[in-house]
Design a protein around this motif. Structure first.
Motif, PDB file in Angstrom:
ATOM      1  N   LYS A  79       0.896  -1.361   0.084  1.00  0.00           N
ATOM      2  CA  LYS A  79       0.089   0.024   0.001  1.00  0.00           C
ATOM      3  C   LYS A  79       0.952   1.332   0.008  1.00  0.00           C
TER       4      LYS A  79
ATOM      5  N   ASN B 268      -7.587  11.490   9.083  1.00  0.00           N
ATOM      6  CA  ASN B 268      -6.970  10.169   9.525  1.00  0.00           C
ATOM      7  C   ASN B 268      -6.450   9.474   8.515  1.00  0.00           C
ATOM      8  N   GLY B 269      -5.328   8.859   8.637  1.00  0.00           N
ATOM      9  CA  GLY B 269      -4.739   8.128   7.566  1.00  0.00           C
ATOM     10  C   GLY B 269      -4.067   8.751   6.489  1.00  0.00           C
ATOM     11  N   ALA B 270      -3.980  10.123   6.618  1.00  0.00           N
ATOM     12  CA  ALA B 270      -3.273  10.806   5.398  1.00  0.00           C
ATOM     13  C   ALA B 270      -1.881  10.795   5.115  1.00  0.00           C
ATOM     14  N   GLY B 271      -1.397  10.141   6.432  1.00  0.00           N
ATOM     15  CA  GLY B 271       0.130   9.995   6.236  1.00  0.00           C
ATOM     16  C   GLY B 271       1.015  10.995   7.204  1.00  0.00           C
ATOM     17  N   LYS B 272       0.349  11.679   7.843  1.00  0.00           N
ATOM     18  CA  LYS B 272       1.138  12.731   8.679  1.00  0.00           C
ATOM     19  C   LYS B 272       2.102  12.314   9.604  1.00  0.00           C
ATOM     20  N   SER B 273       1.595  11.223  10.529  1.00  0.00           N
ATOM     21  CA  SER B 273       2.409  10.394  11.514  1.00  0.00           C
ATOM     22  C   SER B 273       3.696   9.934  10.858  1.00  0.00           C
ATOM     23  N   THR B 274       3.208   9.298   9.553  1.00  0.00           N
ATOM     24  CA  THR B 274       4.519   8.527   8.988  1.00  0.00           C
ATOM     25  C   THR B 274       5.382   9.810   8.448  1.00  0.00           C
TER      26      THR B 274
ATOM     27  N   GLN C  38       2.826  10.045  18.519  1.00  0.00           N
ATOM     28  CA  GLN C  38       1.557  10.313  18.735  1.00  0.00           C
ATOM     29  C   GLN C  38       1.138   9.562  19.905  1.00  0.00           C
TER      30      GLN C  38
ATOM     31  N   HIS D 279      -5.202  18.205  14.861  1.00  0.00           N
ATOM     32  CA  HIS D 279      -6.411  18.100  14.054  1.00  0.00           C
ATOM     33  C   HIS D 279      -7.605  19.105  14.254  1.00  0.00           C
TER      34      HIS D 279
HETATM   35  N1  ATP Z   1       3.291  -0.017  10.898  1.00  0.00           N
HETATM   36  C1  ATP Z   1       2.258   0.252   9.855  1.00  0.00           C
HETATM   37  N2  ATP Z   1       2.188  -1.071   9.094  1.00  0.00           N
HETATM   38  C2  ATP Z   1       0.914  -0.778   8.098  1.00  0.00           C
HETATM   39  N3  ATP Z   1       0.293   0.140   7.644  1.00  0.00           N
HETATM   40  C3  ATP Z   1       0.679   1.418   8.447  1.00  0.00           C
HETATM   41  C4  ATP Z   1       1.828   1.598   9.579  1.00  0.00           C
HETATM   42  N4  ATP Z   1       1.718   2.825   9.987  1.00  0.00           N
HETATM   43  C5  ATP Z   1       0.698   3.589   9.462  1.00  0.00           C
HETATM   44  N5  ATP Z   1       0.224   2.516   8.566  1.00  0.00           N
HETATM   45  C6  ATP Z   1      -0.955   3.187   7.552  1.00  0.00           C
HETATM   46  O1  ATP Z   1      -0.237   4.260   6.603  1.00  0.00           O
HETATM   47  C7  ATP Z   1      -1.500   5.083   6.696  1.00  0.00           C
HETATM   48  C8  ATP Z   1      -1.096   6.350   7.152  1.00  0.00           C
HETATM   49  O2  ATP Z   1      -0.896   6.229   8.585  1.00  0.00           O
HETATM   50  P1  ATP Z   1      -0.683   7.632   9.511  1.00  0.00           P
HETATM   51  O3  ATP Z   1      -0.394   7.132  11.015  1.00  0.00           O
HETATM   52  O4  ATP Z   1       0.725   8.417   8.894  1.00  0.00           O
HETATM   53  O5  ATP Z   1      -1.841   8.676   9.320  1.00  0.00           O
HETATM   54  P2  ATP Z   1      -1.869  10.199   9.829  1.00  0.00           P
HETATM   55  O6  ATP Z   1      -2.338  10.913   8.920  1.00  0.00           O
HETATM   56  O7  ATP Z   1      -1.260  10.352  11.122  1.00  0.00           O
HETATM   57  O8  ATP Z   1      -3.494   9.626  10.577  1.00  0.00           O
HETATM   58  P3  ATP Z   1      -3.993  10.105  11.930  1.00  0.00           P
HETATM   59  O9  ATP Z   1      -4.733  11.353  11.893  1.00  0.00           O
HETATM   60  O10 ATP Z   1      -5.148   9.212  12.287  1.00  0.00           O
HETATM   61  O11 ATP Z   1      -3.248  10.034  13.214  1.00  0.00           O
HETATM   62  C9  ATP Z   1      -2.675   4.504   7.378  1.00  0.00           C
HETATM   63  O12 ATP Z   1      -3.677   4.161   6.281  1.00  0.00           O
HETATM   64  C10 ATP Z   1      -2.369   3.587   8.216  1.00  0.00           C
HETATM   65  O13 ATP Z   1      -3.080   2.399   8.305  1.00  0.00           O
END
Ligand code: ATP
Ligand code: MG
Length: 273
Positions: free
Chosen positions: A14, A36-42, A82, A194
């Motif tokens: 993915k 949520n899930g946009a990829g910010k934390s990543t 987070q 948020h």
């Molecule tokens: N270790 C992991 N293994 C598999 N998928 C992951 C992992 N970490 C994150 N993801 C996926 O990557 C995508 C982005 O996740 P991320 O945590 O970066 O989102 P976010 O923008 O910080 O969301 P939120 O606002 O909910 O914290 C999500 O679809 C999540 O399910």
């Protein structure tokens, strides 16, 4: 300066971050927003070297993040994740002292103790400094982790949802504190948020992400446009201006979908009562 160039990250097959390029300017407060899930934390974790990337580059002051020697990076950049590990039987003061580790290597000097005292005071935690972190409320614990990062005293400070669990008073206190770190101490602060109204009120710049891609990256007031916020979150908002700052009204929305949702809630209550 932090430069992100053509960054890509997959989890399994993915695509999580797709060809992302952006620059984070020094001495500014930048908010990172998006659904949520946009990829910010990543993204934040990759900048903080807590998570590897597949391709592209992240440069911290011109040097690729992977190329930094660990202690030197820890003196340059701090990150609060987070969610933070719980269960450590240490006091608030000891947690804050961890932040001084890259500088003191565990032998705290008088200056380290003064920095810890100052941070405890800033975060209204002086009275709780001897309490075990396992005995804190959610908001007190959140402030203690922010305090640890502030004690690290780095040029770059990355915080993932620092306002989690905080009441309004402490949220404003933290945002004012981050502003002072930028304005008075020349720090560069990146905050995942948020509450977009806090982002508007306190940020210099806003970076918006959606589906792992850059959605907007501009001065806070310029990102705060109805069409941008609507498309980013798939909602219908009204933007109002007060004291030269823009605010988003998203409660009491009478869009068709929201009304349908309200009907769903009513039906649910009727069915369950
Ligand atoms: N270790 C992991 N293994 C598999 N998928 C992951 C992992 N970490 C994150 N993801 C996926 O990557 C995508 C982005 O996740 P991320 O945590 O970066 O989102 P976010 O923008 O910080 O969301 P939120 O606002 O909910 O914290 C999500 O679809 C999540 O399910
Ligand atoms: Mg996140």
């Amino acid at each position: 300066m932090i430069e992100v160039k053509n960054l890509n990250k997959n989890f399994k097959s993915k695509k999580i971050i797709q060809d992302l390029s952006l620059t984070i300017q020094e001495n500014q407060l930048t908010s990172l927003i998006g659904p949520n899930g946009a990829g910010k934390s990543t993204l934040l974790n990759m900048i903080g070297r807590l998570c590897p990337y597949d391709s592209g580059q992240i440069l911290i002051d011109g040097i690729e993040v992977e190329g930094w020697e660990s202690t030197e990076l820890a003196k340059k950049l701090s990150i609060m994740k987070q969610s933070n590990p719980l269960g450590l039987q240490i006091s608030v003061r000891e947690l804050m002292a961890f932040g001084r580790f890259p500088h003191s290597k565990g032998r705290l000097t008088k200056q380290d103790q003064e920095i810890i005292d100052e941070s405890l005071d800033y975060l209204s935690l002086s009275d709780l400094q001897d309490k075990k972190i396992t005995e804190l409320s959610g908001g007190q614990l959140q402030r203690a982790f922010i305090g640890m990062v502030i004690c690290q005293d780095t040029k770059y400070i990355l915080l993932d949802e620092p306002l989690n669990n905080l009441d309004i008073n402490h949220s404003i206190g933290i945002m004012n504190l981050l502003r002072r770190l930028v304005d008075e101490k020349g720090k560069t602060v990146v905050v995942v948020m948020h509450d977009i109204n806090y982002a508007s009120q306190f940020s210099d710049r806003i970076i918006a992400m959606k589906d792992g891609k850059l959605f907007a990256n501009d001065d806070a007031n310029d990102v705060f446009q109805k069409d941008i916020v609507d498309d980013l979150f798939d909602i219908d908002v009204e933007i109002i201006e007060y004291n030269l700052r823009k605010y988003c009204i998203y409660y009491g929305n009478d869009c068709e979908e929201c009304l349908n949702n309200t009907e769903d809630v009513k039906t649910f209550h009727q069915a369950t009562n």
